[in-house]
Design a protein around this motif. Structure first.
Motif, PDB file in Angstrom:
ATOM      1  N   LEU A  70     -18.123 -12.248  13.405  1.00  0.00           N
ATOM      2  CA  LEU A  70     -17.636 -12.674  11.913  1.00  0.00           C
ATOM      3  C   LEU A  70     -17.409 -14.253  12.104  1.00  0.00           C
ATOM      4  O   LEU A  70     -17.592 -15.121  11.365  1.00  0.00           O
ATOM      5  CB  LEU A  70     -16.547 -11.995  11.527  1.00  0.00           C
ATOM      6  CG  LEU A  70     -16.783 -10.652  10.946  1.00  0.00           C
ATOM      7  CD1 LEU A  70     -15.468  -9.986  10.654  1.00  0.00           C
ATOM      8  CD2 LEU A  70     -17.781 -10.909   9.683  1.00  0.00           C
ATOM      9  N   LYS A  71     -16.521 -14.486  13.241  1.00  0.00           N
ATOM     10  CA  LYS A  71     -16.213 -15.879  13.323  1.00  0.00           C
ATOM     11  C   LYS A  71     -17.333 -16.983  13.439  1.00  0.00           C
ATOM     12  O   LYS A  71     -17.380 -17.901  12.886  1.00  0.00           O
ATOM     13  CB  LYS A  71     -15.128 -16.104  14.636  1.00  0.00           C
ATOM     14  CG  LYS A  71     -14.297 -17.592  14.525  1.00  0.00           C
ATOM     15  CD  LYS A  71     -13.577 -17.517  15.989  1.00  0.00           C
ATOM     16  CE  LYS A  71     -12.141 -16.708  15.446  1.00  0.00           C
ATOM     17  NZ  LYS A  71     -11.236 -16.824  16.752  1.00  0.00           N
ATOM     18  N   SER A  72     -18.191 -16.497  14.479  1.00  0.00           N
ATOM     19  CA  SER A  72     -19.553 -17.091  14.867  1.00  0.00           C
ATOM     20  C   SER A  72     -20.206 -17.466  13.272  1.00  0.00           C
ATOM     21  O   SER A  72     -20.797 -18.553  13.144  1.00  0.00           O
ATOM     22  CB  SER A  72     -20.288 -16.394  15.682  1.00  0.00           C
ATOM     23  OG  SER A  72     -21.442 -16.964  16.184  1.00  0.00           O
ATOM     24  N   GLN A  73     -20.495 -16.397  12.573  1.00  0.00           N
ATOM     25  CA  GLN A  73     -21.319 -16.426  11.284  1.00  0.00           C
ATOM     26  C   GLN A  73     -20.559 -17.416  10.204  1.00  0.00           C
ATOM     27  O   GLN A  73     -21.160 -17.888   9.630  1.00  0.00           O
ATOM     28  CB  GLN A  73     -21.451 -14.945  10.677  1.00  0.00           C
ATOM     29  CG  GLN A  73     -22.329 -14.859   9.548  1.00  0.00           C
ATOM     30  CD  GLN A  73     -23.633 -15.554   9.847  1.00  0.00           C
ATOM     31  OE1 GLN A  73     -24.563 -15.593  10.936  1.00  0.00           O
ATOM     32  NE2 GLN A  73     -24.084 -16.542   8.912  1.00  0.00           N
ATOM     33  N   VAL A  74     -19.196 -17.202  10.175  1.00  0.00           N
ATOM     34  CA  VAL A  74     -18.532 -18.183   9.463  1.00  0.00           C
ATOM     35  C   VAL A  74     -18.985 -19.651   9.767  1.00  0.00           C
ATOM     36  O   VAL A  74     -19.067 -20.525   8.917  1.00  0.00           O
ATOM     37  CB  VAL A  74     -17.178 -18.104   9.350  1.00  0.00           C
ATOM     38  CG1 VAL A  74     -16.290 -19.101   8.780  1.00  0.00           C
ATOM     39  CG2 VAL A  74     -16.667 -16.603   8.642  1.00  0.00           C
TER      40      VAL A  74
END
Length: 628
Positions: A70-74
């Motif tokens: 999720l952090k990477s996609q944000v």
């Protein structure tokens, strides 16, 4: 037929070349606009797809084990947004600030939903959430944020695309984008969780550079030198941004002087040389005719005073306002003037924790802030209850502890004075039945206050290259102020107040957790409700409890003590308070504190350097009260 036309055209060009005549090719504006629009549309769709991917990933996430994904996609989503931000925010300013990339705070909508409270949402809220604790509760919050963002992006795409561009607006998008990078990206304002401002600034910078290079097609001969200079500025800026990956050590002052200001000026010169007419899409406070971020006219205070009685730049009304400012006749018993609490020799403040009232031994509720640069704001007073400078005057006139009178009484006094009658007639004659009235008095004082501008400090002269002399500790202090210490993420350049770049349309307030005394043993929160108690329906919300206007730090060396209650006697005390993380960082329960409660970890030397920088923002030498 088409082939024949091409051959004839080629033949005609050859004849001109052989005859020695110079071929003048019209500026291919449409080609530039079409290319920019196509690139922008492709980048917007790319952003839209990344938002879709984020929502899908968030909805599928069933545990915190998927947190890193999720952090990477944000991050990917935010980087895609940075490719379109400089154009999207220019054309969809209010929607962007409310739903797509506004600060991660509750806000009252003044434009879309009739003063409805809108909870935190959008890209900044997501950046903050994914760098918060990995918990199931926070996971649900991220899911809600991602789905809300998807809904809002899909909605605006249907309205916003295809975008209709003009050449001057593209240049203005780029110039405002440069301001945005410097004031919001490099300060960390836009990345409250990741502090990924440098990486995102590289993407924004490259997108603006690519867009600008389309102007090479068919540009005027007179613009070629500026075009080449701008290419070099973009290249230099890109290389500097890419080479610096450490947020706390980036040399923001050098970047400002060597890249930002020269590029900002060169873009205007290119626009003029190419005879591209200035045609702003909408009115902004940013003045696109200015050449330097720290020019006196970089921001246009007329933006904040559109509905006043007369424009505030009239020399006659300014001179009259100056006279009224120092005249005690405006108070009930002729005992107070505006200058009683706003002394020019004290930076237009009074040097007291709370100002003296009209009653002996009684003080007002709050500290008197400086009036210098007050005009660069959308709201006035600590609690932001006045919406323009004229209305600010009214609040002082009828306050029981201040002038404690009314305009009828003031008008009667001034009408007895032949000199005032002459001055009011010269300034306001023919507008209303009576020259001396509530609006003309308020307007004159507002005009004088609006004229109090301080952009000739040692710092301003240095960044405008008017002097080579500037203290080394102040240089370090500026970089700390705009970086590690996070001062510049609330006190925005160039005024260093709370009016938000890059268009400077709105002014912010903050909940800092201010205490009743600076006592680390028996701490108590100050009970002043601030903005929540200002009497305006749109501000009567719990998240604005104890919220106070972010005032300028220009001339701060002259305006002690500090904060709305005059809590801190010195700048050293102010820095110590911020370094601890405000009231919440000191262990108090502070509802909705907007100041991060984590310690800043500033050393004693670093705090001294920040103070050294702020002391170079002093400039009140030309202002005096009295005289005509």
């Amino acid at each position: 037929m088409r082939k024949t036309s091409i051959l004839l055209g080629s033949f005609f060009i050859c004849l001109l070349m052989l005859s020695g005549r110079q071929l003048v090719i019209p500026y291919q504006k449409d080609t530039v606009l079409e290319k920019v629009a196509a690139l922008y549309t492709a980048n917007f769709i790319k952003f839209q797809n990344e938002v879709d991917s984020l929502a899908t990933l968030a909805n599928k996430a069933s545990s915190v084990n998927e947190w890193e994904g999720l952090k990477s996609q944000v991050e990917k989503t935010r980087l895609a947004y940075k490719e379109i931000e400089f154009i999207f925010d220019y054309y969809q300013t209010y929607y962007n600030g409310t739903y797509i990339n506004g600060a991660p705070l509750s806000k009252v909508s003044e434009y879309f939903e009739a003063e409805k409270v809108i909870p935190p949402g959008g890209l900044q809220a997501l950046d903050e959430a994914v760098y918060d604790s990995a918990s199931n509760e926070n996971l649900q919050h991220i899911q809600a944020l991602a789905n809300g963002l998807k809904e809002r992006v899909n909605f605006i795409a249907n309205i916003h695309l295809p975008v209709h561009l003009k050449s001057s607006q593209i240049i203005e998008c780029i110039r405002s984008g440069i301001v945005r990078i410097f004031t919001l990206g490099l300060t960390g304002y836009d990345t409250p969780g990741s502090v990924n401002g440098l990486k995102e600034s590289v993407v924004s910078w490259q997108s603006m550079e690519t867009t600008f290079l389309y102007f090479e097609s068919g540009m005027a001969q007179e613009a070629k030198a500026e075009f080449e200079a701008i290419k070099k500025h973009f290249t230099k800026g890109r290389n500097i941004l890419k080479a610096n990956t450490h947020f706390n050590v980036f040399d923001r002052l050098a970047f400002l002087k060597e890249v930002v200001n020269p590029l900002y000026a060169a873009l205007l010169e290119f626009q003029n040389a190419n005879k591209i007419t200035l045609e702003p899409y909408k009115k902004h406070a940013q003045n696109y005719k200015a050449k330097n971020l720290f020019d006196k006219d970089f921001l246009n205070t007329d933006f904040y005073s559109e509905l006043v009685y007369l424009p505030l730049d009239n020399p006659k009304t300014i001179a009259l306002g100056k006279l009224l400012f120092g005249d005690p006749q405006l108070s009930k018993d002729n005992v107070m003037s505006c200058a009683s609490c706003h002394n020019p020799n004290k930076g237009f403040s009074d040097g007291l924790p709370k100002s003296v009232s009209n009653q002996k031994g009684v003080f007002t509720d709050r500290n008197a802030p400086t009036l210098m640069d007050a005009g660069y704001s959308a709201r006035y007073f600590w609690d932001m209850r006045a919406l323009d400078l004229e209305k600010q005057v009214i609040h002082v006139i009828d306050n029981d502890l201040e002038f404690n009178t009314n305009f009828d009484a003031i008008v009667a006094k001034l009408n007895k004075n032949a000199h005032y009658n002459k001055l009011f007639n010269e300034a306001y004659g023919g507008i209303a039945k009576e020259d001396i009235n509530q609006r003309s008095i308020s307007n004159a004082i507002a005009a004088y206050v609006n004229s109090l501008k301080s952009f000739n400090s040692p710092f301003d002269k240095y960044v405008r290259n008017e002097t080579k002399e500037y203290p080394e500790n102040a240089k370090r202090g500026f970089n700390l102020f705009m970086g590690k210490a996070a001062c510049g993420s609330c006190h925005f350049a160039p005024v260093f107040n709370g009016t938000v770049p890059p268009f400077y349309l709105e002014s912010e307030s903050e909940v800092l957790g201010i205490t009743q005394g600076f006592d680390s043993i028996a701490l108590k929160l100050d009970t002043d409700l601030g903005r929540m108690g200002n009497g305006l329906k749109m501000d009567n919300h719990p998240f604005l409890k104890n919220s106070f206007k972010t005032v300028t730090v220009r001339n701060i060396a002259l305006t002690a003590p500090y904060m709305h209650n005059g809590l801190f006697a010195t700048l050293e005390d102010v820095l110590a308070f911020y370094n601890l993380g405000g009231g919440a960082g000191m262990g108090l329960e502070v509802e909705n504190q907007t100041l991060p409660d984590e310690p800043l970890d500033l050393s004693q030397q670093e705090m001294e350097d920040i103070i050294a920088f702020m002391e170079t923002l002093t400039d009140v030498s030309e202002y005096e009260v009295g005289g005509d």
